[in-house]
Write a protein that holds these residues in place. Structure first.
Motif, PDB file in Angstrom:
ATOM      1  N   GLU A 167       2.713  10.435  -9.369  1.00  0.00           N
ATOM      2  CA  GLU A 167       1.855  10.837 -10.483  1.00  0.00           C
ATOM      3  C   GLU A 167       1.253  12.216 -10.247  1.00  0.00           C
ATOM      4  O   GLU A 167       1.253  13.077 -11.143  1.00  0.00           O
ATOM      5  CB  GLU A 167       0.758   9.795 -10.666  1.00  0.00           C
ATOM      6  CG  GLU A 167      -0.138  10.061 -11.875  1.00  0.00           C
ATOM      7  CD  GLU A 167      -1.179   8.977 -12.058  1.00  0.00           C
ATOM      8  OE1 GLU A 167      -2.029   9.125 -12.952  1.00  0.00           O
ATOM      9  OE2 GLU A 167      -1.146   7.979 -11.295  1.00  0.00           O
ATOM     10  N   LYS A 168       0.743  12.428  -9.031  1.00  0.00           N
ATOM     11  CA  LYS A 168       0.174  13.743  -8.710  1.00  0.00           C
ATOM     12  C   LYS A 168       1.246  14.831  -8.766  1.00  0.00           C
ATOM     13  O   LYS A 168       0.995  15.932  -9.261  1.00  0.00           O
ATOM     14  CB  LYS A 168      -0.467  13.709  -7.326  1.00  0.00           C
ATOM     15  CG  LYS A 168      -1.727  12.862  -7.247  1.00  0.00           C
ATOM     16  CD  LYS A 168      -2.319  12.899  -5.848  1.00  0.00           C
ATOM     17  CE  LYS A 168      -3.586  12.054  -5.757  1.00  0.00           C
ATOM     18  NZ  LYS A 168      -4.151  12.053  -4.384  1.00  0.00           N
ATOM     19  N   LYS A 191       0.831  -1.212   0.000  1.00  0.00           N
ATOM     20  CA  LYS A 191       0.000   0.000   0.000  1.00  0.00           C
ATOM     21  C   LYS A 191       0.862   1.256   0.000  1.00  0.00           C
ATOM     22  O   LYS A 191       0.544   2.244  -0.662  1.00  0.00           O
ATOM     23  CB  LYS A 191      -0.924   0.003   1.219  1.00  0.00           C
ATOM     24  CG  LYS A 191      -2.032  -1.038   1.159  1.00  0.00           C
ATOM     25  CD  LYS A 191      -2.925  -0.936   2.391  1.00  0.00           C
ATOM     26  CE  LYS A 191      -4.051  -1.969   2.342  1.00  0.00           C
ATOM     27  NZ  LYS A 191      -4.912  -1.888   3.531  1.00  0.00           N
ATOM     28  N   GLU A 209       3.529   5.738  -5.612  1.00  0.00           N
ATOM     29  CA  GLU A 209       3.301   5.888  -7.045  1.00  0.00           C
ATOM     30  C   GLU A 209       2.251   6.958  -7.322  1.00  0.00           C
ATOM     31  O   GLU A 209       2.399   7.789  -8.239  1.00  0.00           O
ATOM     32  CB  GLU A 209       2.862   4.547  -7.641  1.00  0.00           C
ATOM     33  CG  GLU A 209       3.937   3.478  -7.646  1.00  0.00           C
ATOM     34  CD  GLU A 209       5.118   3.854  -8.533  1.00  0.00           C
ATOM     35  OE1 GLU A 209       4.904   4.605  -9.508  1.00  0.00           O
ATOM     36  OE2 GLU A 209       6.244   3.407  -8.239  1.00  0.00           O
ATOM     37  N   ASN A 210       1.172   6.938  -6.526  1.00  0.00           N
ATOM     38  CA  ASN A 210       0.131   7.968  -6.696  1.00  0.00           C
ATOM     39  C   ASN A 210       0.685   9.356  -6.416  1.00  0.00           C
ATOM     40  O   ASN A 210       0.359  10.333  -7.106  1.00  0.00           O
ATOM     41  CB  ASN A 210      -1.049   7.681  -5.765  1.00  0.00           C
ATOM     42  CG  ASN A 210      -1.777   6.402  -6.146  1.00  0.00           C
ATOM     43  OD1 ASN A 210      -1.746   5.985  -7.311  1.00  0.00           O
ATOM     44  ND2 ASN A 210      -2.437   5.770  -5.192  1.00  0.00           N
ATOM     45  N   LEU A 220       2.075   1.784  -3.422  1.00  0.00           N
ATOM     46  CA  LEU A 220       0.999   2.329  -4.249  1.00  0.00           C
ATOM     47  C   LEU A 220       0.799   3.818  -3.961  1.00  0.00           C
ATOM     48  O   LEU A 220       0.613   4.628  -4.884  1.00  0.00           O
ATOM     49  CB  LEU A 220      -0.292   1.550  -3.997  1.00  0.00           C
ATOM     50  CG  LEU A 220      -1.523   1.984  -4.796  1.00  0.00           C
ATOM     51  CD1 LEU A 220      -1.265   1.841  -6.293  1.00  0.00           C
ATOM     52  CD2 LEU A 220      -2.746   1.182  -4.377  1.00  0.00           C
ATOM     53  N   ASN A 221       0.846   4.156  -2.670  1.00  0.00           N
ATOM     54  CA  ASN A 221       0.699   5.574  -2.310  1.00  0.00           C
ATOM     55  C   ASN A 221       1.846   6.416  -2.866  1.00  0.00           C
ATOM     56  O   ASN A 221       1.648   7.549  -3.308  1.00  0.00           O
ATOM     57  CB  ASN A 221       0.637   5.724  -0.789  1.00  0.00           C
ATOM     58  CG  ASN A 221      -0.624   5.136  -0.198  1.00  0.00           C
ATOM     59  OD1 ASN A 221      -1.641   5.044  -0.898  1.00  0.00           O
ATOM     60  ND2 ASN A 221      -0.580   4.731   1.058  1.00  0.00           N
TER      61      ASN A 221
END
Length: 518
Positions: free
Chosen positions: A266-267, A256, A262-263, A259-260
């Motif tokens: 991206e942001k 997780k 990576e997010n 994933l955070n």
């Protein structure tokens, strides 16, 4: 009497503090406790007593000034739950809740254990209240040979984190020595190691995540206790299952976290693109502003050039207008000092009879006066204290010159106790320029017998033995007079001449005198 300290997992629980066991069941025990606690503003006191039937009762009292009983509850004795050997409890463990407490135990052993001095020196270098960083701290616990170290190294590489062990490496050389010491000293050693490790964790967590391979309070003792424990009913299989479940949960959390991240990347990339777009737009706006400023600068330069041309043209036109005005005044004279109301509202008739009489002019002259009137006065001047000049315009410039030269030759002229003066009629700009020379003319007339004359439009002519000298500026005339010592006895610093040269005008002194009179 026995005194035990204990803590609960809950901060607000009453199960922390001190437990006093009175083996003699003395009634004075509670009284003595209350006397000892009087110095505190508020506290809770819980007492236990047994009635005649053998029932145990718990009384909870709250003291703040005066004591009051909150509740009284009957206690049912039950068989205690067996504890896991690693869990510390108030009856079989010595837990150090402060850094100073662990240090104090080791400090007492300094004379019998030489290694204590080095440990205390390391402890003195620690900053106990070091600020905690923003990065996470992950502790990996479990039994020996279950893959803790492998997991710790994998997490370290994955998160680019720091890897620490407990006790820290600086104390590992003394572990064997303190494992052979009594339980209290052992626990003090390992507790102090945990405090030192905590300081190191707080420092490193400001830079990156921190992975800790086990927090050991007393590994060797725990292992020995586990092997010798009487609680063999706890299955090793369940412990391993729990450990594997914990590892799986940790792996899920790490996924997780990835994933955070990576997010977040991206942001962040989207935000950076937006920022770059805004910067490009601002750069275009700045370029447009610079272009506009360059255009404005060009226009300003053109306008300045045009303004300079207009100012020159205006100066030429002003000089031409002034010249035309003075030419239109060639047939005019000004008469100063003529009392008010002597003309009886008919200035032309009065002057036709008065001028030949006062100047003794030849009767053959016609003296044709086209117009005569008093000059206009400012509304700020008191007319009762001021005599206005008279402007006379002749039909012939010849008559005007005869009258003016005759008046100058008969100067001074008096009429009704007034000194009458005659002069040409000039424009206001010429009058202002000629006034600058008047103070110097008065000084020359007062101090010397030198003849002077003001030449049109505003030039000073001084008649000297070597020939006349003409000056178009006052400072040049003053410099010449001083250099030739024409006025040797004059105190130039105390006269108006110096201030005139500095200020370029005589209005300052005269104006101040008028203000003082008002």
């Amino acid at each position: 009497m026995r005194l035990l300290s204990f803590y609960s997992d809950s901060y607000t629980s009453l199960e922390k503090g001190f437990l006093v066991q009175d083996l003699h069941s003395s009634s004075e025990t509670e009284h003595l406790l209350k006397c000892l606690l009087l110095e505190h503003e508020q506290y809770y006191l819980c007492t236990y007593d047994k009635d005649s039937d053998g029932c145990i009762w718990q009384s909870l009292n709250y003291f703040r000034g005066k004591g009051s009983e909150i509740r009284r509850t009957r206690i049912l004795p039950v068989k205690g739950v067996p504890l896991y050997p690693y869990i510390l409890n108030s009856s079989n463990s010595a837990v150090f809740y402060t850094f100073a407490g662990a240090c104090s135990v080791l400090r007492e052993c300094k004379e019998i254990i030489p290694e204590v001095k080095g440990i205390l020196d390391l402890a003195g270098q620690c900053t106990i209240k070091a600020p905690k960083g923003d990065f996470p701290v992950i502790v990996i616990e479990g039994l020996d040979a279950t893959g803790k170290s492998t997991l710790c190294h994998a997490l370290k590489d994955r998160l680019n984190a720091f890897l620490l062990k407990s006790p820290p490496s600086c104390l590992s050389q003394w572990r064997k020595t303190f494992d052979e010491e009594p339980t209290l000293i052992k626990r003090a050693f390992y507790a102090l190691g945990n405090y030192i490790a905590a300081c190191e964790i707080a420092t490193l967590s400001c830079k990156a995540p921190v992975i800790i391979d086990r927090v050991k309070f007393l590994s060797s003792v725990n292992s020995m206790s586990f092997s010798k424990s009487s609680h063999q009913d706890i299955s090793l299989k369940k412990e391993l299952q729990t450990l594997l479940s914990t590892i799986q949960d940790l792996s899920t959390k790490i996924d997780k976290l990835d994933l955070n991240l990576e997010n977040f990347k991206e942001k962040s990339s989207q935000q950076m693109e937006t920022i770059h777009l805004d910067l490009r737009q601002q750069k275009e706006q700045i370029n447009g502003i610079e272009t506009s400023l360059n255009d404005m600068d060009s226009r300003i330069q053109v306008n300045e050039h045009n303004l300079e041309s207009l100012l020159k043209q205006n100066s030429l036109l002003s000089a031409k207008i002034d010249d035309l005005e003075n030419r239109s005044r060639r047939n005019n004279i000004r008469i100063f000092g003529l009392p008010e109301n002597v003309e009886d509202n008919n200035m032309e008739k009065f002057l036709t009879s008065w001028l030949p009489e006062i100047l003794q002019l030849p009767e053959a002259l016609s003296y044709g006066i086209e117009r005569a009137h008093r000059s206009l006065s400012s509304s700020k001047i008191n007319k009762a204290d001021t005599t206005r000049s008279v402007i006379v315009r002749f039909l012939s410039s010849y008559d005007k010159e005869i009258v003016l030269k005759t008046a100058w030759s008969k100067s001074p002229i008096k009429f009704k106790d007034n000194v009458i003066q005659f002069d040409n009629d000039y424009s206001s700009s010429v009058i202002a320029r000629r006034k600058l020379f008047l103070p110097l003319l008065k000084e020359l007339k007062k101090e010397t017998q030198i003849k002077t004359h003001l030449v049109f439009p505003a030039k000073l002519k001084i008649f000297l033995q070597g020939g006349p000298k003409i000056f178009d500026k006052l400072e040049k005339a003053i410099a010449y007079i001083k250099s030739n010592k024409i006025l040797d006895d004059m105190d130039w610093a105390s006269t108006n001449l110096k201030r005139l040269v500095e200020n370029g005008s005589w209005k300052s002194l005269d104006h101040k005198k008028k203000l003082k009179k008002k």
